[in-house]
Write an enzyme that holds these catalytic residues in place. Structure first.
Site, PDB file in Angstrom:
ATOM      1  CD  GLU A 279      51.862  69.213 -28.290  1.00 18.44           C
ATOM      2  OE1 GLU A 279      52.442  67.584 -29.183  1.00 18.44           O
ATOM      3  OE2 GLU A 279      51.803  69.116 -27.095  1.00 18.44           O
ATOM      4  CB  CYS A 313      53.250  67.587 -37.878  1.00 21.92           C
ATOM      5  SG  CYS A 313      51.791  67.792 -37.221  1.00 21.92           S
TER       6      CYS A 313
HETATM    7  P1  NDP Z   1      58.506  76.454 -38.159  1.00 20.65           P
HETATM    8  O1  NDP Z   1      58.861  75.647 -37.152  1.00 20.65           O
HETATM    9  O2  NDP Z   1      58.537  76.935 -38.933  1.00 20.65           O
HETATM   10  O3  NDP Z   1      57.376  77.530 -37.576  1.00 20.65           O
HETATM   11  C1  NDP Z   1      56.393  77.385 -36.132  1.00 20.65           C
HETATM   12  C2  NDP Z   1      56.000  78.862 -35.863  1.00 20.65           C
HETATM   13  O4  NDP Z   1      56.986  79.445 -35.658  1.00 20.65           O
HETATM   14  C3  NDP Z   1      56.260  79.542 -37.589  1.00 20.65           C
HETATM   15  O5  NDP Z   1      55.160  80.960 -36.771  1.00 20.65           O
HETATM   16  C4  NDP Z   1      57.159  80.226 -37.840  1.00 20.65           C
HETATM   17  O6  NDP Z   1      56.507  81.780 -37.890  1.00 20.65           O
HETATM   18  C5  NDP Z   1      57.579  80.055 -36.038  1.00 20.65           C
HETATM   19  N1  NDP Z   1      58.688  81.252 -35.854  1.00 20.65           N
HETATM   20  C6  NDP Z   1      59.885  80.670 -36.814  1.00 20.65           C
HETATM   21  N2  NDP Z   1      61.020  80.840 -36.100  1.00 20.65           N
HETATM   22  C7  NDP Z   1      60.774  81.299 -34.882  1.00 20.65           C
HETATM   23  C8  NDP Z   1      61.389  82.456 -34.321  1.00 20.65           C
HETATM   24  N3  NDP Z   1      62.858  82.346 -33.846  1.00 20.65           N
HETATM   25  N4  NDP Z   1      60.763  82.752 -33.277  1.00 20.65           N
HETATM   26  C9  NDP Z   1      59.780  82.806 -32.677  1.00 20.65           C
HETATM   27  N5  NDP Z   1      58.857  81.507 -33.647  1.00 20.65           N
HETATM   28  C10 NDP Z   1      59.049  81.824 -34.530  1.00 20.65           C
HETATM   29  O7  NDP Z   1      56.902  75.396 -38.478  1.00 20.65           O
HETATM   30  P2  NDP Z   1      56.850  75.591 -40.309  1.00 20.65           P
HETATM   31  O8  NDP Z   1      55.205  76.543 -39.901  1.00 20.65           O
HETATM   32  O9  NDP Z   1      57.148  75.004 -41.018  1.00 20.65           O
HETATM   33  O10 NDP Z   1      55.604  74.217 -39.621  1.00 20.65           O
HETATM   34  C11 NDP Z   1      55.887  73.052 -40.170  1.00 20.65           C
HETATM   35  C12 NDP Z   1      56.331  71.935 -38.918  1.00 20.65           C
HETATM   36  O11 NDP Z   1      55.024  72.156 -37.799  1.00 20.65           O
HETATM   37  C13 NDP Z   1      56.629  70.938 -39.278  1.00 20.65           C
HETATM   38  O12 NDP Z   1      57.814  70.359 -38.810  1.00 20.65           O
HETATM   39  C14 NDP Z   1      55.684  70.445 -38.541  1.00 20.65           C
HETATM   40  O13 NDP Z   1      55.472  69.155 -38.486  1.00 20.65           O
HETATM   41  C15 NDP Z   1      54.911  70.358 -37.674  1.00 20.65           C
HETATM   42  N6  NDP Z   1      54.137  70.716 -36.903  1.00 20.65           N
HETATM   43  C16 NDP Z   1      52.934  70.250 -35.746  1.00 20.65           C
HETATM   44  C17 NDP Z   1      52.482  69.537 -35.596  1.00 20.65           C
HETATM   45  C18 NDP Z   1      52.188  69.059 -33.852  1.00 20.65           C
HETATM   46  O14 NDP Z   1      50.876  68.808 -33.284  1.00 20.65           O
HETATM   47  N7  NDP Z   1      52.739  68.191 -33.879  1.00 20.65           N
HETATM   48  C19 NDP Z   1      51.224  70.097 -36.164  1.00 20.65           C
HETATM   49  C20 NDP Z   1      51.669  70.733 -37.247  1.00 20.65           C
HETATM   50  C21 NDP Z   1      52.852  71.230 -37.661  1.00 20.65           C
HETATM   51  P3  NDP Z   1      56.991  82.241 -39.508  1.00 20.65           P
HETATM   52  O15 NDP Z   1      55.968  80.808 -40.172  1.00 20.65           O
HETATM   53  O16 NDP Z   1      57.496  83.599 -39.963  1.00 20.65           O
HETATM   54  O17 NDP Z   1      58.651  81.250 -39.951  1.00 20.65           O
END
Ligand code: NDP
Length: 513
Positions: A279, A313
């Site tokens: 998502e 999001c």
């Molecule tokens: P990210 O994609 O940066 O991170 C999401 C999660 O993935 C975090 O826990 C992050 O850890 C982890 N992560 C990052 N890199 C890796 C990797 N290489 N391998 C495994 N895990 C990894 O998103 P954000 O946290 O910045 O959140 C914002 C984004 O989420 C926006 O694009 C938003 O639109 C989307 N979103 C979508 C929703 C939906 O339901 N469609 C709901 C809410 C948000 P860490 O934090 O340590 O980097």
């Protein structure tokens, strides 16, 4: 002419102080907060800790241990061991434990509100709404779990002397990788269907907002979940998250976050056959038809655009308005944005607080400048905001005017930011709304709801709305099309529960004589 609609207000903060219990939890007797694996606190063999801070004051709230490869391996082993009995528990038993956990969360409501407000930088009105999702989500999935058809399906004769049937079971070990913007909601959306289907979970919170997941892990122990069923693995995405994605013992991953990270994890998982659901981000469109009141609709869209300061999001960032009312709409939208009270998220009256971290702070400013460079005309140019007596990542809202063919808003800008584009027809508006590679949510605004439904059905989005936006209800799938989601059909519906299960075909032949 625009009508003023004073009853439509931005999400607003009431004064909120840190409760003692939250302070004690963060203080943790002077020790960093550990991961929770197999019912034990695990400090991590890498000996790495990091600070989680309040984005509105930059105050350090707590120090947190990062989980490395060894801890991910340990968590998978513990979860696999626990699954041997947890996978066989009855649905009633799982529901009982889940609802016990909900009661404990409600007992400690203020701790969760503090997590959302201070760790996540949210205003209380929104944090309080988010908190209610713990019970709503748990109750919905308890109902689904009680009706779900697990185990053996009806047998069919597939050949002479041979019958076949389906066999549905939990995956075993599943992981949830969670972003920072809605931790309490998104933790719930993952843990409840996953646990109720009979899986053991690895919960990986975002680096910026680990507190609510760690607190939930503690309450899960208190609720009586057997050790190993509920594991919490804090750490950076590229370390802890990456090790989770690389571990073949994790059978299924539910990822919520940005498209780039989701695509990378999908490639990693695919190499060893871990299934995944994603998502991801959006760049939502709203179409405003000529029969709408520009003042009322501008305020309502403004409330959504500013929900969690635009860090939502599915919210609206691209607005396509009938050219007849575009000037009135833009004026009303500017008034709404301009009058947002910028301030510390726990101070009464704040409507636009700090963004989550320094990376976002720079990224948003860059996006505001790029919009101008790509031909957008500034109504409100954005830029840095000052808040008296606070150091934090404060930015002003940004609003631009554009025209068809000017592609000045192609990426998700996670802030109170929007572009307004006048359009000459509904058809043109739909083409422009659908021109984005994202496809999470879109809306149309009109007094003619029948017409609205016809337009909404044409959106290339997972959530298509008439006279509303940011809409989520249990029972309807919430998911994205395009780069916003997939594979699968979204979260929060029956199908979501079945995502946390696998189905096999079993063939039984008569013994050959
Ligand atoms: P990210 O994609 O940066 O991170 C999401 C999660 O993935 C975090 O826990 C992050 O850890 C982890 N992560 C990052 N890199 C890796 C990797 N290489 N391998 C495994 N895990 C990894 O998103 P954000 O946290 O910045 O959140 C914002 C984004 O989420 C926006 O694009 C938003 O639109 C989307 N979103 C979508 C929703 C939906 O339901 N469609 C709901 C809410 C948000 P860490 O934090 O340590 O980097």
């Amino acid at each position: 002419m625009a009508t003023v609609a004073p009853q439509i207000q931005p999400f607003t903060a009431r004064q909120f102080e840190k409760p003692e219990k939250f302070l004690d939890f963060c203080e943790n007797n002077g020790r960093p907060l550990a991961g929770i694996i197999g019912g034990r606190d695990v400090m991590g063999s890498m000996n790495v800790t990091y600070d989680t801070t309040d984005p509105g004051s930059l105050e350090v709230l707590a120090s947190v241990c990062e989980m490395g490869q060894a801890e991910v391996g340990l968590a998978v082993d513990e979860a696999q061991a626990a699954f041997a009995s947890w996978g066989k528990t009855s649905v009633e038993e799982r529901c009982k434990l889940v609802m016990k956990l909900v009661e404990l969360c409600e007992r400690d409501r203020d701790v969760f509100l503090a997590c959302e407000i201070f760790d996540g930088g949210k205003v209380s009105e929104l944090a309080e709404g988010d908190f209610t999702q713990i019970r709503a989500c748990a109750e919905y999935f308890c109902d689904v779990a009680k009706k779900a058809e697990m185990g053996e399906g009806p047998a069919m004769q597939v050949a002479a002397g041979m019958k076949g049937f389906t066999y549905r079971e939990p995956w075993g070990v599943v992981a949830g990788i969670i972003p920072w913007n809605y931790p309490v909601v998104l933790n719930s959306w993952f843990i409840f269907p996953a646990l109720l289907a009979g899986n053991c979970v690895l919960l990986k919170p975002a680096e910026d907002t680990p507190l609510s997941a760690l607190y939930t892990g503690k309450l899960a122990e208190e609720a009586g979940f057997p050790p190993g069923v509920f594991n919490v693995l804090p750490g950076r995405g590229e370390i802890t998250g990456q090790f989770i994605a690389e571990h073949p013992g994790v059978r299924y991953i539910s990822f919520t976050g940005s498209p780039g990270v989701g695509q990378a994890i999908m490639r990693t998982c695919d190499a060893h056959g871990t299934r995944m659901k994603r998502e991801m981000g959006g760049n939502g469109a709203a179409i405003v038809l000529g029969d709408a009141d520009p003042g009322v609709v501008a305020r309502q869209i403004g409330r959504y655009t500013n929900q969690h300061f635009g860090q939502t999001c599915c919210t609206v960032h691209r607005i396509f308005v009938d050219q007849k009312i575009a000037d009135d709409f833009a004026d009303a939208q500017r008034d709404f944005f301009e009058n947002l009270q910028i301030g510390y998220q726990a101070d009464a009256g704040t409507q636009l607080g700090a963004v989550v971290n320094s990376t976002q702070y720079s990224r948003i400013q860059r996006a505001q400048q790029e919009t101008l460079a790509r031909g957008g005309q500034a109504v409100l140019p954005g830029g840095v905001a000052e808040v008296a007596d606070r150091t934090g990542y404060y930015l002003k809202p940004a609003l631009f005017r554009t025209e068809p063919g000017v592609d000045c808003n192609p990426l998700e800008v996670f802030h109170t930011y929007a572009t307004i584009c006048p359009v000459s027809s509904e058809e043109q508006a739909v083409v422009l709304a659908n021109s984005s590679p994202y496809g999470l949510g879109a809306s149309v605004w009109t007094r003619d709801t029948e017409r609205g439904v016809q337009i909404a059905k044409q959106f290339r989005d997972g959530t298509c709305q008439v006279n509303c936006h940011n809409s989520i209800a249990y029972g309807l799938p919430y998911g994205g099309q395009g780069i916003s989601g997939g594979p699968g059909g979204g979260v929060n519906c029956e199908e979501t529960f079945y995502d946390y299960t696998q189905v096999k075909a079993v063939y039984v032949g008569d013994y050959p004589e």
